[in-house]
Design a protein around this motif. Structure first.
Motif, PDB file in Angstrom:
ATOM      1  N   UNK A  68       0.813  -1.216   0.000  1.00 17.93           N
ATOM      2  CA  UNK A  68       0.000   0.000   0.000  1.00 17.93           C
ATOM      3  C   UNK A  68       0.849   1.268   0.000  1.00 17.93           C
ATOM      4  N   UNK A  69       2.103   1.108  -0.408  1.00 19.67           N
ATOM      5  CA  UNK A  69       2.931   2.278  -0.682  1.00 19.67           C
ATOM      6  C   UNK A  69       3.174   2.295  -2.186  1.00 19.67           C
ATOM      7  N   UNK A  70       3.378   3.482  -2.738  1.00 14.61           N
ATOM      8  CA  UNK A  70       3.625   3.535  -4.182  1.00 14.61           C
ATOM      9  C   UNK A  70       5.016   2.984  -4.467  1.00 14.61           C
ATOM     10  N   UNK A  71       5.238   2.666  -5.744  1.00 11.05           N
ATOM     11  CA  UNK A  71       6.547   2.161  -6.150  1.00 11.05           C
ATOM     12  C   UNK A  71       7.635   3.164  -5.766  1.00 11.05           C
ATOM     13  N   UNK A  72       7.335   4.433  -6.011  1.00 13.74           N
ATOM     14  CA  UNK A  72       8.310   5.471  -5.681  1.00 13.74           C
ATOM     15  C   UNK A  72       8.590   5.507  -4.178  1.00 13.74           C
ATOM     16  N   UNK A  73       7.527   5.389  -3.380  1.00 16.87           N
ATOM     17  CA  UNK A  73       7.724   5.403  -1.929  1.00 16.87           C
ATOM     18  C   UNK A  73       8.550   4.205  -1.466  1.00 16.87           C
ATOM     19  N   UNK A  74       8.324   3.055  -2.117  1.00 15.58           N
ATOM     20  CA  UNK A  74       9.146   1.884  -1.826  1.00 15.58           C
ATOM     21  C   UNK A  74      10.621   2.221  -2.016  1.00 15.58           C
ATOM     22  N   UNK A  75      10.899   2.952  -3.092  1.00 17.17           N
ATOM     23  CA  UNK A  75      12.279   3.324  -3.387  1.00 17.17           C
ATOM     24  C   UNK A  75      12.809   4.312  -2.354  1.00 17.17           C
ATOM     25  N   UNK A  76      12.016   5.350  -2.082  1.00 20.91           N
ATOM     26  CA  UNK A  76      12.476   6.406  -1.176  1.00 20.91           C
ATOM     27  C   UNK A  76      12.783   5.846   0.206  1.00 20.91           C
ATOM     28  N   UNK A  77      11.948   4.890   0.610  1.00 22.15           N
ATOM     29  CA  UNK A  77      12.121   4.305   1.935  1.00 22.15           C
ATOM     30  C   UNK A  77      13.526   3.739   2.106  1.00 22.15           C
ATOM     31  N   UNK A  78      14.059   3.169   1.013  1.00 26.05           N
ATOM     32  CA  UNK A  78      15.283   2.386   1.135  1.00 26.05           C
ATOM     33  C   UNK A  78      16.522   3.227   1.417  1.00 26.05           C
ATOM     34  N   UNK A  79      16.472   4.503   1.092  1.00 27.05           N
ATOM     35  CA  UNK A  79      17.669   5.319   1.312  1.00 27.05           C
ATOM     36  C   UNK A  79      18.034   5.320   2.790  1.00 27.05           C
ATOM     37  N   UNK A  80      19.307   5.072   3.106  1.00 32.56           N
ATOM     38  CA  UNK A  80      19.679   4.937   4.509  1.00 32.56           C
ATOM     39  C   UNK A  80      19.870   6.287   5.189  1.00 32.56           C
ATOM     40  N   UNK A  81      19.691   6.295   6.497  1.00 35.27           N
ATOM     41  CA  UNK A  81      20.030   7.437   7.341  1.00 35.27           C
ATOM     42  C   UNK A  81      19.499   8.763   6.830  1.00 35.27           C
ATOM     43  N   UNK A  82      18.214   8.818   6.508  1.00 36.19           N
ATOM     44  CA  UNK A  82      17.618  10.077   6.083  1.00 36.19           C
ATOM     45  C   UNK A  82      17.393  10.973   7.293  1.00 36.19           C
ATOM     46  N   UNK A  83      17.566  12.267   7.066  1.00 34.83           N
ATOM     47  CA  UNK A  83      17.354  13.217   8.164  1.00 34.83           C
ATOM     48  C   UNK A  83      15.924  13.101   8.689  1.00 34.83           C
ATOM     49  N   UNK A  84      14.982  12.999   7.763  1.00 38.91           N
ATOM     50  CA  UNK A  84      13.579  13.007   8.141  1.00 38.91           C
ATOM     51  C   UNK A  84      13.097  11.729   8.785  1.00 38.91           C
TER      52      UNK A  84
END
Ligand SMILES: Nc1ncnc2c1ncn2[C@@H]1O[C@H](COP(=O)(O)OP(=O)(O)OP(=O)(O)O)[C@@H](O)[C@H]1O
Ligand SMILES: [Mg+2]
Lengths: 416, 270
Positions: free
Chosen positions: B111-127
């Motif tokens: 239930x996340x978009x493909x793009x969100x799946x990708x964004x999630x994977x980036x490590x150590x995000x400030x946000x």
């Protein structure tokens, strides 16, 4: 009527706040929390007991929030590393423990006799006329902007031809409908039956407004339904606006409480929306979907679940303070597990994982509670009937729209 | 580097870690009740290589993967990644060291978009830190912008850009495989464990997947791949490890493995 609507408003807003915490747990993080009422209880008792001890109200609420987070921490430490069904059991147990402590530790909570006479906000606040008028003007400004936005949305979405007289005539019919609805419900709130003439007038005027709007919109069946629902909902909002305005005018303790509550609710919704659209919220949703994936991508699942649990618990504790202030008498019976399941009903009704849905769910739930109060049955039977009816509503909803009223239909057809 | 011994001794084992090894696991054991799924297995992966891991169904390959990145705690044994033991780290810490894995049955966040799946994977995000939403909102927004850019680039390179705004749960099985790999690459990994990247995928897509793997490998990512498709394994891998009934059966370059009588026996049956 004003007093009744304000009471209803306070209950709705308190439960909306309370359920927003649960929605964070279940709707966004996938935590099954069956003991949400425990946070409410801690928030209530801490606020009022510290209030009696003379601690300023703001700090009393703050301490309540901190203690509720302590409870959340205990729940989390005990269960968050395990599968989620354990969380369900432990949370329900913890909430019962909190209630039983409140019931048995007489020296602290006065047990079953309950606590009353605690300090309330706004009891000594008496605004003068210019202040009142200023507040009303500000309020109407906000309402006006919201109404304008709503109208534009409706028109953009469904408007086909837009004669210039459409808005004024729709508005006139709508306002007439709202006012007659007020007149129709007025005797009802005094315990008498519905006034017949205004009631008929309500349907005529609102029906006219709906028909007018539908005639000038795209010829779809769905559009008519949406317009009708929107108009009816707006009429109910209109009632609340009138009550709030009158409440501001003869400023009472409860009106002040409702205003404070609306402010807090708006703040919480705003910040929650910000958070769940942030990368932090994205991780929560990922955990809801599949925590193994979140782990495999380097997210500390335990820490995020804990943060969600604590934040949702803190929101519930704030709701607890308002709960106590509204009741002005607090005893352990107010914190039975039924309250948790009412919050679940609200979240599921509106659509889990949707803050607006939770607000709508709370409004519907209390509208339901208010309307069924007038069924002529004695207390116990009425209670039972109400529970049966809400259960039936939920079953029908789950069959017709399992994702909740504001949930997204597409999500249902997704494979895992 | 000069006077330090270049060989680090590994506890409980005679094997040693060469500086060229990125991942070394020795003496790994894991039992489920009576089943010894992984039984004193060893594996080593050279930096910058594409290494294969093959074996009959139920040989314990997936279990070995789970042990390597600590999704399962080994009963015994030791895993060394880039010269440091990682067996004591929780799984998310292993990932943050740069050792990423995919799943045999692709797991997307439906239930996340493909793009969100990708964004999630980036490590150590400030946000990703709760309080930073209030402390550093501008930095978060800027980071999101950059991540979006990167996600789009990767999605385009694997041919999923058209699906970026769809729910990940609406993807087909093959597309999910692609998304899983693309998602892992979003993390900027040093090493990736791929569990059957070509299973249930048509020949054209298999070729594409192989091309992606080779390209990412040239960009410096080390791969360890479980695969039943022998063409894929033989063409991609420089070195192959064979597992049977949880034990090491053989290891060597593809040409050797192809002709190893023990391997043939394990695959074809007695
Ligand atoms: N969680 C578990 N509980 C019990 N037994 C398990 C578990 N996971 C794996 N096993 C067993 O361990 C053995 C090895 O399983 P594993 O999944 O590692 O095989 P595999 O080599 O990946 O096979 P395949 O090629 O079919 O994927 C099997 O016999 C399996 O039944
Ligand atoms: Mg496997």
């Amino acid at each position: 009527m004003v007093g009744y609507l304000i009471s209803l408003g306070i209950f709705t807003a308190t439960f909306a706040l309370f359920s927003l915490g649960l929605n964070l747990h279940w709707g966004y993080t996938g935590l099954i929390n069956f003991g949400h009422v425990g946070f409410l209880a801690i928030g209530s008792y801490t606020t009022i007991l510290l209030g009696i001890a003379g601690v300023p109200m703001f700090f009393a609420v703050l301490v309540g929030v901190v203690l509720a987070m302590g409870l959340g921490f205990l729940m989390g430490i005990a269960t968050l590393r395990l599968r989620e069904d354990y969380l369900a059991i432990v949370t329900i147990g913890m909430a019962e423990i909190v209630r039983l402590i409140a019931l048995n530790e007489d020296w602290l909570t006065r047990g079953g006799r309950g606590v009353y006479g605690f300090p309330l906000p706004f009891v000594n606040f008496n605004p003068n006329v210019p202040t009142k008028l200023g507040m009303i003007a500000l309020f109407w400004g906000v309402v006006g902007v919201a109404a304008w936005q709503w109208w534009h949305w409706l028109e953009r979405r469904y408007g086909r031809s837009r004669p210039p007289w459409l808005l004024p005539s729709y508005a006139a019919l709508f306002i007439a409908g709202t006012l007659s609805l007020w007149a129709a419900l007025l005797p009802l709130s005094l315990g008498r039956g519905v006034a017949t003439f205004p009631f008929v007038l309500t349907w005529v005027t609102l029906g006219g407004a709906i028909a007018l709007m539908s005639y000038y919109c795209r010829p779809e069946k769905a559009a008519v339904l949406v317009i009708a629902l929107n108009t009816l909902a707006a009429a109910l909002v209109g009632l609340v606006v009138k009550a709030l305005t009158l409440g501001l005018w003869d400023f009472s303790y409860r009106a002040g409480l409702l205003w404070l509550l609306i402010l807090v609710l708006a703040l919480v919704v705003w910040q929650l929306e910000r958070l769940i659209h942030s990368p932090w919220g994205r991780v929560l949703k990922a955990i809801r979907e599949d925590e193994e994936v979140a782990k495999a991508l380097g997210k500390n699942v335990f820490a995020y679940k804990m943060q969600s649990l604590l934040l949702g618990g803190a929101i519930a504790a704030v709701a607890g303070a308002f709960y106590a202030w509204q009741l002005t008498f607090v005893n352990p019976d107010g914190f039975v597990s039924l309250i948790t399941f009412q919050a679940w009903t609200i979240v599921v009704l509106g659509g889990a994982g949707n803050n607006m849905g939770t607000l709508l769910g709370a409004a519907l739930f209390w509208a339901y509670t208010a309307l069924t109060r007038f069924i002529p049955l004695d207390g116990g039977r009425l209670e039972a009937l109400r529970m049966m009816l809400i259960g039936l509503v939920l079953i029908i909803l789950m069959m017709w729209r399992p994702q909740g009223i504001l949930g997204k239909k597409e999500e249902l057809s997704l494979g895992r | 580097m000069v006077d330090e011994p270049s060989l680090v001794p590994v506890s409980n084992s005679v094997s040693q870690v060469l500086p060229s090894d990125l991942l070394v696991a020795t003496g790994l054991c894991k039992s489920f009740g009576g089943i010894r799924a992984v039984d004193n297995a060893e594996i080593r992966v050279v930096r910058g290589s594409i290494t294969g891991l093959i074996g009959p169904n139920g040989a314990g390959k997936t279990t070995l993967f789970n042990l390597l990145c600590n999704f399962l705690t080994p009963d015994k044994g030791c895993v060394i990644f880039d010269g440091a033991p990682i067996s004591h780290l929780p799984p998310h810490q292993v990932a943050l060291q740069g050792l990423l894995r995919t799943f045999q049955v692709p797991r997307v966040l439906s239930r996340l978009s493909v793009l969100e799946n990708m964004l999630l994977a980036a490590p150590l995000q400030t946000g990703e830190k709760l309080w930073n939403s209030w402390l550093q909102p501008l930095r978060i927004r800027q980071e999101e912008q950059e991540l979006r850019q990167r996600a789009w680039t990767i999605l385009e390179s694997v041919g999923l850009a058209a699906k970026a705004n769809d729910y990940a749960g609406a993807l087909s099985g093959g597309q999910r495989k692609l998304l899983e790999m693309a998602r892992v690459m979003m993390h900027r990994p040093r090493m990736v464990l791929l569990d059957e990247p070509a299973a249930g995928v048509n020949p054209t897509l298999i070729n594409q997947i192989c091309e992606h793997i080779v390209r990412w490998n040239q960009e410096g990512v080390t791969f360890l791949i479980i695969e039943h498709n022998m063409d894929v394994v033989m063409s991609l891998c420089q070195h192959i490890w064979v597992l049977a009934e949880g034990k090491n059966l053989a290891d060597g370059p593809p040409s050797e493995i192809q002709t190893n009588p023990e391997v043939l026996r394990a695959y074809l049956g007695q």
